[in-house]
Design an enzyme around this catalytic site. Structure first.
Site, PDB file in Angstrom:
ATOM      1  N   SER A 576       0.855  -1.187   0.000  1.00 36.03           N
ATOM      2  CA  SER A 576       0.000   0.000   0.000  1.00 36.03           C
ATOM      3  C   SER A 576       0.896   1.244   0.000  1.00 36.03           C
ATOM      4  CB  SER A 576      -0.958  -0.042   1.187  1.00 36.03           C
ATOM      5  OG  SER A 576      -1.995   0.883   1.015  1.00 36.03           O
ATOM      6  N   ASP A 657      -8.340  -5.447  -6.354  1.00 35.33           N
ATOM      7  CA  ASP A 657      -7.949  -4.268  -5.588  1.00 35.33           C
ATOM      8  C   ASP A 657      -8.398  -3.022  -6.343  1.00 35.33           C
ATOM      9  OD1 ASP A 657      -6.802  -2.307  -4.069  1.00 35.33           O
ATOM     10  OD2 ASP A 657      -4.729  -2.955  -4.364  1.00 35.33           O
ATOM     11  N   HIS A 689      -6.939  -5.680  -1.937  1.00 36.34           N
ATOM     12  CA  HIS A 689      -5.759  -4.948  -1.470  1.00 36.34           C
ATOM     13  C   HIS A 689      -4.941  -5.803  -0.510  1.00 36.34           C
ATOM     14  CE1 HIS A 689      -3.664  -1.151  -1.366  1.00 36.34           C
ATOM     15  NE2 HIS A 689      -3.757  -1.032  -0.065  1.00 36.34           N
TER      16      HIS A 689
END
Length: 718
Positions: A576, A657, A689
């Site tokens: 991320s 995602d 994600h």
């Protein structure tokens, strides 16, 4: 440009599976004699869920998720424990159908959610609420249906303490006046083809990992309960008339649950958190708390004056006060969460914790109605606090005598104690009981003994002077008995407003990585949580500035602190925001690392802005839309520094995602290929994600560990 689906040749050719590390390789770690923790251990460790407690505070139930080591299939196991008898052993509960979301009813029965049906009933799989009676020996009776509907799945429920009402929720079209209606049409499918048509006024087109269905919302209906069975048609808390009622998701999507719902003590009102669904939704963090009179009228917005987040309503035992968590700044998802208190007698609303630089994450009333019990991050721990509602005084509770690590799922008990879970970097969650909010004792041994049979790790906290002269904290996790030289891994957390605090993780787990023979170094750079709101805010418009300086100084501080760590053999890993940062490092600190692992990281700020779903996030962190703050976006854009890339990189992404779309990973991989840099691309067609599936998790770890070993050579060879 044509993008191929998961089965396309480009992605299929790039997907490279790695073999797991052999037991022989693991046992070769210098100084280590016990078997280190493996990826298989992490994936198959039993996982404790949140406990549920009966009204008297004498019994608790909890669920443990078990993973079969051969098939990697997961299943729940349930246990009952007598809190009134010190030393009582947990009793297994044999429930005839697969159950989740266990809760005690006022009748003493155990209520739960299941999509299964007793054998021979002939009913289709659909989310329903069931109950079982419990004998004195913990034996569960036959499942009895509480609530089930032919046209909609129940996703969750909450029971009133009075025993005569239940709130159920699930995805129901807004025009339905009952829980589901057979003739409801998906208006986003106008036909005659399969094309989905969205309107700009509908809100999210897609969110987190799923495409939105306009007109379909998470909705709550409240039913009466008689003899453990729902009666009547139910009352929609968003209002019976769709023309005048609230159009929103409640609980909020995608992560909201029972913590966003509260019955009044007399069960005549329901308080709930809702996110209004309209064209402004993708750019708004305005969650509000509403109250329904349960008569079918539109709900009343209690927090309309605050256009930032209001959530987690909690009603005092006497019904006089409403407490909740609130932010002050609209569109900022990482603003400080303070505790607000509304007095229904006087109409006054106060910010109880305005003088405390903590951001609270959970909230519950103490039985005396004079205090609230909450948890909040503090440096690298998450302890519990008592808040006096009269004075606002915040007192830290020493439930684990200075060894809190990560306390969660805290339930205050009627006689003044508390039940909670506690986990750390070293071990997953176990259940603890505190009498009188003093030192707690463990109630379970779900994974502790098993962890004790593995090679020990040691975690060392350290601090140093980082960007702007501020104190920055970090941690070093390594095998306790390993002798150097030990290659280093720099872990970089996501968020970016997050923390690698002293807590267990089933995904980015420092212990399992350290157990492969590496020293895992994590740094809570500027932007991290647990150090006051100003420290969290410091990353705003500075994504590649102060945080990179902290990481550089933190790595050097760790190497100076532990001279057995070999800084010449180091890799950087992040997901991320951490994935963004390793892309940034590839161009702005290109000579430091032997390799990089980049998971769901941003490669190009411009394309990211126009393809992500929650627009409030980049707008806040970069000072506006891409057009409004183009200079800031481009200042910190990794794509602008590709010319300096040289470090071998493993890229990981999930096709579901929608926060950081998988095309960002493809762009990183293309840049690596064009420059002839050694690289691999691991694509999960069915992950978002995060990597959540057991088999996928094992593949992720095996691939990552093989990549690290390829470039770091744990045995020291060149």
């Amino acid at each position: 440009m044509r993008i191929l689906p998961a089965s396309g040749a480009v992605i299929a050719a790039a997907l490279i599976a790695a073999a797991p590390l052999s037991a022989q390789a693991l046992s070769a770690i210098p100084g280590v004699t016990a078997a280190p923790m493996s990826a298989e251990d992490l994936v198959t460790l039993p996982r404790l869920g949140a406990p549920a407690v009966n009204a008297a505070g004498t019994l608790a139930v909890y669920t443990v998720t078990i993973t079969d080591p051969e098939t990697l299939k997961r299943s729940p196991a349930h246990y009952l424990i007598d809190l009134a008898r010190p030393g009582a052993a947990p009793v297994p509960l044999a429930i005839a159908i697969r159950a989740s979301g266990l809760a005690f009813g006022a009748d003493g029965a155990l209520y739960f959610l299941s999509s299964e049906h007793p054998v021979g009933a002939g009913a289709a799989a659909r989310g329903r609420v069931w109950r079982v009676t419990l004998g004195k020996d913990g034996a569960a009776g036959a499942p009895q249906l509480v609530a089930g509907f032919p046209d909609a799945d129940i996703a969750g429920f909450k029971l009133a303490s009075t025993g005569d009402a239940i709130a159920v929720w699930g995805e129901v079209p807004r025009e339905c006046r009952t829980f589901g209606c057979a003739n409801a049409k998906a208006r986003y499918l106008p036909g005659p083809g399969s094309g989905r048509l969205y309107d700009g006024s509908d809100g999210f087109v897609r969110h987190w990992d799923r495409w939105a269905t306009p007109g379909l919302h998470n909705r709550i209906f409240v039913f009466g309960l008689v003899d453990g069975r729902v009666v009547g048609d139910g009352v929609p808390v968003d209002g019976d008339d769709p023309a005048t009622g609230l159009v929103a998701d409640t609980p909020t999507m995608p992560f909201g649950g029972a913590e966003e719902i509260a019955f009044s003590p007399d069960a005549e009102q329901l308080y709930f958190t809702a996110r209004k669904a309209d064209g402004a939704e993708p750019g708004s963090t305005n969650l509000d708390i509403y109250v329904s009179d349960l008569l079918g009228a539109p709900p009343r917005n209690l927090t309309a004056d605050n256009t930032a987040t209001d959530t987690t309503p909690a009603i005092s035992p006497d019904g006089r006060y409403l407490a909740w968590l609130a932010m002050d700044r609209p569109t900022y998802e990482a603003d400080q969460l303070s505790i607000r208190l509304m007095d229904f007698h006087t109409g006054e609303t106060r910010n109880l914790t305005k003088d405390t630089d903590l951001s609270f994450g959970s909230l519950a009333w103490a039985p005396d109605g004079k205090h609230l019990i909450a948890t909040a991050q503090k440096v690298l721990d998450t302890p519990a606090f008592r808040i006096d509602i009269a004075t606002g005084k915040v007192t830290e509770l020493n439930l684990m005598a200075g060894n809190e690590a990560h306390i969660a799922n805290l339930v205050p008990l009627p006689k003044g104690g508390a039940l909670f879970t506690r986990d750390s970097l070293g071990a997953p969650a176990e259940l603890f009981l505190s009498d009188g909010m003093g030192q707690a004792r463990p109630l379970t041994d779900i994974a502790t003994t098993r962890m004790g049979q593995m090679a020990n790790i040691v975690t060392r906290r350290f601090s140093f002077t980082g960007a702007n002269g501020d104190t920055v904290w970090g941690q070093i996790t390594r095998l306790a008995d390993q002798t150097g030289p030990i290659p280093a891994i720099l872990y970089i957390h996501g968020g970016p407003q997050g923390s690698f605090n002293d807590a267990w993780s089933n995904r980015w787990n420092p212990r399992v990585t350290a157990s492969q023979g590496y020293a895992v170094i994590s740094v809570d750079f500027h932007g991290s949580t647990g150090y006051g709101q100003a420290f969290t805010d410091a990353i705003n418009k500075d994504w590649g500035g102060g945080p990179l300086e902290d990481l550089q100084k933190g790595l050097e501080a760790a190497l100076a602190l532990d001279t057995q760590i070999d800084g010449s053999r180091a890799c950087a890993m992040g997901a991320s925001y951490g994935g963004y940062m390793v892309n940034w490092i590839a161009g702005d600190w290109p000579d430091r690392f032997k390799c990089i692992v980049q998971h769901d990281g941003i490669f190009d700020m411009r394309s990211m802005y126009y393809s992500t779903e929650e627009l409030w996030f980049p707008r806040w962190d970069f000072g506006g839309s891409y057009e409004e703050a183009r200079e800031t976006y481009e200042k910190w854009n990794p794509a602008n520094h590709v010319g300096k890339w040289k470090t071998p990189m493993l890229v990981v992404t999930g096709q579901q995602d929608f926060r950081v779309p998988y095309t960002q990973g493809l762009m990183s991989f293309t840049a690596l290929q064009e420059r002839g840099i050694p690289s691999q691309l691991l694509v999960f067609p069915d992950e978002n994600h995060w990597v959540l599936g057991a088999k996928n998790s094992l593949q992720w770890h095996n691939t990552v560990f093989a990549w690290l070993d390829r470039w770091l050579k744990r045995d020291g060879s060149k």
